[in-house]
Design a protein around this motif. Structure first.
Motif, PDB file in Angstrom:
ATOM      1  N   ASP A   1      -0.417  -9.047   7.398  1.00 29.00           N
ATOM      2  CA  ASP A   1       0.780  -8.496   6.774  1.00 29.00           C
ATOM      3  C   ASP A   1       1.658  -9.644   6.283  1.00 29.00           C
ATOM      4  O   ASP A   1       1.483 -10.801   6.675  1.00 29.00           O
ATOM      5  CB  ASP A   1       1.515  -7.650   7.838  1.00 29.00           C
ATOM      6  N   GLY A   2       2.598  -9.312   5.405  1.00 24.56           N
ATOM      7  CA  GLY A   2       3.658 -10.244   5.051  1.00 24.56           C
ATOM      8  C   GLY A   2       3.171 -11.550   4.470  1.00 24.56           C
ATOM      9  O   GLY A   2       3.576 -12.625   4.921  1.00 24.56           O
TER      10      GLY A   2
ATOM     11  N   LYS B   1      -6.912  -4.031   8.055  1.00 17.90           N
ATOM     12  CA  LYS B   1      -5.934  -3.725   7.000  1.00 17.90           C
ATOM     13  C   LYS B   1      -5.310  -5.019   6.496  1.00 17.90           C
ATOM     14  O   LYS B   1      -4.876  -5.867   7.287  1.00 17.90           O
ATOM     15  CB  LYS B   1      -4.839  -2.809   7.564  1.00 17.90           C
ATOM     16  N   LEU B   2      -5.278  -5.173   5.172  1.00 22.30           N
ATOM     17  CA  LEU B   2      -4.573  -6.279   4.536  1.00 22.30           C
ATOM     18  C   LEU B   2      -3.451  -5.684   3.695  1.00 22.30           C
ATOM     19  O   LEU B   2      -3.690  -4.819   2.835  1.00 22.30           O
ATOM     20  CB  LEU B   2      -5.505  -7.110   3.657  1.00 22.30           C
ATOM     21  N   TYR B   3      -2.217  -6.134   3.955  1.00 19.83           N
ATOM     22  CA  TYR B   3      -1.044  -5.612   3.264  1.00 19.83           C
ATOM     23  C   TYR B   3      -0.253  -6.783   2.703  1.00 19.83           C
ATOM     24  O   TYR B   3       0.248  -7.625   3.450  1.00 19.83           O
ATOM     25  CB  TYR B   3      -0.198  -4.790   4.242  1.00 19.83           C
TER      26      TYR B   3
ATOM     27  N   LEU C   1      -7.230  -2.356   1.754  1.00 17.54           N
ATOM     28  CA  LEU C   1      -6.493  -3.441   1.107  1.00 17.54           C
ATOM     29  C   LEU C   1      -5.397  -2.840   0.236  1.00 17.54           C
ATOM     30  O   LEU C   1      -5.677  -2.083  -0.694  1.00 17.54           O
ATOM     31  CB  LEU C   1      -7.423  -4.318   0.278  1.00 17.54           C
ATOM     32  N   ASP C   2      -4.153  -3.175   0.565  1.00 20.92           N
ATOM     33  CA  ASP C   2      -2.983  -2.599  -0.095  1.00 20.92           C
ATOM     34  C   ASP C   2      -2.152  -3.734  -0.684  1.00 20.92           C
ATOM     35  O   ASP C   2      -1.630  -4.583   0.048  1.00 20.92           O
ATOM     36  CB  ASP C   2      -2.183  -1.802   0.939  1.00 20.92           C
ATOM     37  N   HIS C   3      -2.064  -3.769  -2.032  1.00 27.97           N
ATOM     38  CA  HIS C   3      -1.355  -4.858  -2.708  1.00 27.97           C
ATOM     39  C   HIS C   3      -1.848  -6.222  -2.213  1.00 27.97           C
ATOM     40  O   HIS C   3      -1.073  -7.141  -1.953  1.00 27.97           O
ATOM     41  CB  HIS C   3       0.163  -4.736  -2.506  1.00 27.97           C
ATOM     42  N   SER C   4      -3.149  -6.317  -2.076  1.00 25.50           N
ATOM     43  CA  SER C   4      -3.773  -7.546  -1.562  1.00 25.50           C
ATOM     44  C   SER C   4      -4.977  -7.875  -2.432  1.00 25.50           C
ATOM     45  O   SER C   4      -5.996  -7.176  -2.382  1.00 25.50           O
ATOM     46  CB  SER C   4      -4.211  -7.352  -0.103  1.00 25.50           C
ATOM     47  N   SER C   5      -4.870  -8.920  -3.222  1.00 21.13           N
ATOM     48  CA  SER C   5      -5.927  -9.298  -4.165  1.00 21.13           C
ATOM     49  C   SER C   5      -6.468 -10.682  -3.854  1.00 21.13           C
ATOM     50  O   SER C   5      -5.924 -11.425  -3.033  1.00 21.13           O
ATOM     51  CB  SER C   5      -5.387  -9.247  -5.605  1.00 21.13           C
TER      52      SER C   5
ATOM     53  N   THR D   1      -5.626  -0.201  -2.831  1.00 25.90           N
ATOM     54  CA  THR D   1      -4.423   0.231  -3.534  1.00 25.90           C
ATOM     55  C   THR D   1      -3.817  -0.968  -4.244  1.00 25.90           C
ATOM     56  O   THR D   1      -3.434  -1.956  -3.598  1.00 25.90           O
ATOM     57  CB  THR D   1      -3.397   0.827  -2.550  1.00 25.90           C
ATOM     58  N   ASP D   2      -3.764  -0.900  -5.582  1.00 33.52           N
ATOM     59  CA  ASP D   2      -3.177  -1.984  -6.379  1.00 33.52           C
ATOM     60  C   ASP D   2      -3.740  -3.339  -5.959  1.00 33.52           C
ATOM     61  O   ASP D   2      -2.990  -4.316  -5.787  1.00 33.52           O
ATOM     62  CB  ASP D   2      -1.660  -1.977  -6.258  1.00 33.52           C
ATOM     63  N   SER D   3      -5.050  -3.406  -5.820  1.00 31.07           N
ATOM     64  CA  SER D   3      -5.709  -4.631  -5.356  1.00 31.07           C
ATOM     65  C   SER D   3      -7.009  -4.822  -6.118  1.00 31.07           C
ATOM     66  O   SER D   3      -7.699  -3.859  -6.454  1.00 31.07           O
ATOM     67  CB  SER D   3      -6.007  -4.544  -3.852  1.00 31.07           C
ATOM     68  N   THR D   4      -7.343  -6.069  -6.378  1.00 31.29           N
ATOM     69  CA  THR D   4      -8.630  -6.420  -6.976  1.00 31.29           C
ATOM     70  C   THR D   4      -9.238  -7.542  -6.153  1.00 31.29           C
ATOM     71  O   THR D   4      -8.632  -8.614  -6.012  1.00 31.29           O
ATOM     72  CB  THR D   4      -8.476  -6.863  -8.440  1.00 31.29           C
ATOM     73  N   ASN D   5     -10.431  -7.289  -5.617  1.00 28.56           N
ATOM     74  CA  ASN D   5     -11.038  -8.236  -4.695  1.00 28.56           C
ATOM     75  C   ASN D   5     -12.527  -8.398  -4.981  1.00 28.56           C
ATOM     76  O   ASN D   5     -13.118  -7.636  -5.750  1.00 28.56           O
ATOM     77  CB  ASN D   5     -10.828  -7.756  -3.255  1.00 28.56           C
ATOM     78  N   THR D   6     -13.122  -9.381  -4.365  1.00 28.04           N
ATOM     79  CA  THR D   6     -14.554  -9.640  -4.488  1.00 28.04           C
ATOM     80  C   THR D   6     -15.247  -9.095  -3.249  1.00 28.04           C
ATOM     81  O   THR D   6     -14.880  -9.442  -2.122  1.00 28.04           O
ATOM     82  CB  THR D   6     -14.825 -11.149  -4.628  1.00 28.04           C
TER      83      THR D   6
END
Length: 477
Positions: free
Chosen positions: A214-215, A236-238, A259-263, A283-288
């Protein structure tokens, strides 16, 4: 991942035995015990023995402890530090190179607090609420690091803490490994923390998240952890980016990973199995979601592996911006004391391996109609392996099983039995350090998957209609 699933029975036994050990020595209850900068113990009557830079408990303690000396080892020797429902059990403040080990800390608001502490170790300790007192003496956090770096937190058990098992706040370059945590709000919680290694921990039965970053927590590595039975998400990643998540297992959570707002995170070689709302959420995230050649194991993957390379033929879709390009048919890393899942068109088949050997590299090849794996042991010794195979996955027809050990049939014939739904194959072998086992059948899960069968059925139906029309036209003529 050899110690992955801890039974509730075992944890309950720890709790029960811990409570039985409460013959607590009172050292004027309410006082704080200090290990002072010069090494002396205050008050001197505290049940702690000093030999040089090693401090050893000689009895149970009912007082908080504050450590002000650097470069020491504190051995709890299995004794208990019992709280009265307030304060902190053990405090390391502005410390360096302090080791705290082999203690039980119960009934404080905070188990151990590392405040501006670095290069220190907390190992083989237990932190928990005192659930048997009336009213219960609640522990909020088991292990709490604040502005503390380069520490090692290893082999500890946290139970029945109401907020977090392990909490890191603005703490960097720490290693959290081989800890067991259950029954809290969150298992392992990082906020504003970076470059930490979180590996081979068990987090289960938490009211919210197993592991939460978080954070703006970044550049952390999560590997080899098992998150099960958490009411929210296993991982969870926020608002946390540039983390690496690999070789973890998340089973029976709300989401396996969220993953939430975590790219810009990299997620691969994880096992996401039977999670309630889905294996992954973004959610609002793009990851590999792979390492460029192999991705993750998804228990609801609706694809096939026709060339038998262990990689699904079609990507696993998470959302429009996220896909695992190389989903795994069999987990890349697995604790082989548990059944091995094989996913095919959203159906999971379980193969059970029981052995005195170290098993690795399990593979299923649908095209070759075979499973294979490696067994390791001391060269020259005798090993065994019992393999249970669902007949709906792999079976024989008129042709018998083909079994090879290092490319040759076993010297001693395998024992093969069946109960109508499963085949049981018992093998023995002499180790040549590493042995390669191949078990090949004659029939396998559908060689024509539904993706091929449906177009084929449509073509045949169109041909049949055309043929009937042609015959009908001839009758009219």
């Amino acid at each position: 991942m050899n110690r992955k699933i801890v039974s509730t029975i075992s944890v309950s036994a720890i709790l029960f035995m811990t409570m039985l050990s409460f013959n607590v020595l009172l050292v004027q209850a309410g006082y704080t015990i200090y290990i002072l900068p010069d090494g002396t113990i205050n008050p001197p009557a505290a049940p702690i023995e000093r030999v040089g830079d090693i401090y050893t408990f000689t009895g149970n303690i009912s007082n908080p402890i504050v450590v002000e000396r650097d470069n020491i080892v504190i051995d709890g020797a299995g004794y208990t530090v019992q709280g009265a429902g307030t304060g902190t059990g053990i405090t390391l403040s502005s410390g360096n190179n302090v080791t705290m080990k082999n203690a039980k800390v119960i009934g404080f608001n905070y188990g151990i607090h590392l405040n501006y502490t670095w290069s220190s170790t907390v190992s083989d300790c237990t932190f928990m609420s005192d659930m048997y007192s009336s009213p219960p003496k609640i522990m909020y956090h088991g292990i709490w690091l604040l502005h503390s770096s380069n520490n090692t937190i290893s082999g500890n058990t946290m139970m029945y803490t109401t907020q977090r098992g392990i909490l890191l706040v603005s703490s960097h370059n720490n290693t959290l490994s081989n800890n067991t945590q259950m029954n809290s709000e969150h298992g392992i919680y990082l906020t504003g923390s970076k470059d930490n290694t979180i590996s081979d921990n068990i987090v289960e039965h938490n009211n919210r998240y197993g592991i939460l970053l978080d954070g703006f927590s970044s550049k952390n590595t999560l590997s080899g952890n098992t998150a099960t039975f958490n009411q929210y998400d296993g991982i969870k990643l926020y608002y946390s980016s540039n983390n690496t998540v690999f070789e973890n297992t998340a089973i029976i959570n709300r989401y396996g990973i969220n993953l939430d707002h975590s790219s810009d995170n990299t997620v691969y070689h994880n096992n996401f199995i039977t999670n309630g709302l889905g294996q992954a959420n973004s959610t609002d995230s793009t990851n590999t979601w792979d390492n460029g050649s192999s991705g993750n194991f998804w228990s609801d993957y609706n694809g096939t592996d026709l060339n038998g390379d262990g990689i699904g033929d079609t990507p696993y879709m998470i959302d429009a911006n996220n896909e695992d390009r190389y989903p795994l048919i069999v987990p890349a890393v697995w604790n082989y004391s548990n059944p091995v899942p094989i996913v095919w068109e959203a159906t999971t088949y379980s193969v059970v391996l029981s052995s005195n050997s170290t098993i690795s590299m399990f593979k299923f090849n649908q095209q070759q109609k075979q499973i294979s794996f490696k067994v390791n042991g001391e060269s020259g010794t005798v090993g065994y392996c019992n393999v249970t195979i669902p007949q709906t996955l792999l079976n024989i027809t008129q042709t018998g099983w083909i079994i090879l050990i290092n490319d040759t049939p076993p010297v001693t014939g395998p024992i093969i039995t069946s109960n109508g739904t499963h085949t049981f194959i018992y093998l023995t072998y002499t180790f040549a350090s590493t042995n390669d086992i191949v078990i090949q059948g004659a029939s396998v899960i559908p060689e024509f998957p539904s993706a091929i069968l449906l177009p084929l059925f449509m073509i045949m139906s169109m041909l049949a209609v055309a043929f009937r029309k042609k015959r009908f036209q001839r009758k009219l003529d």
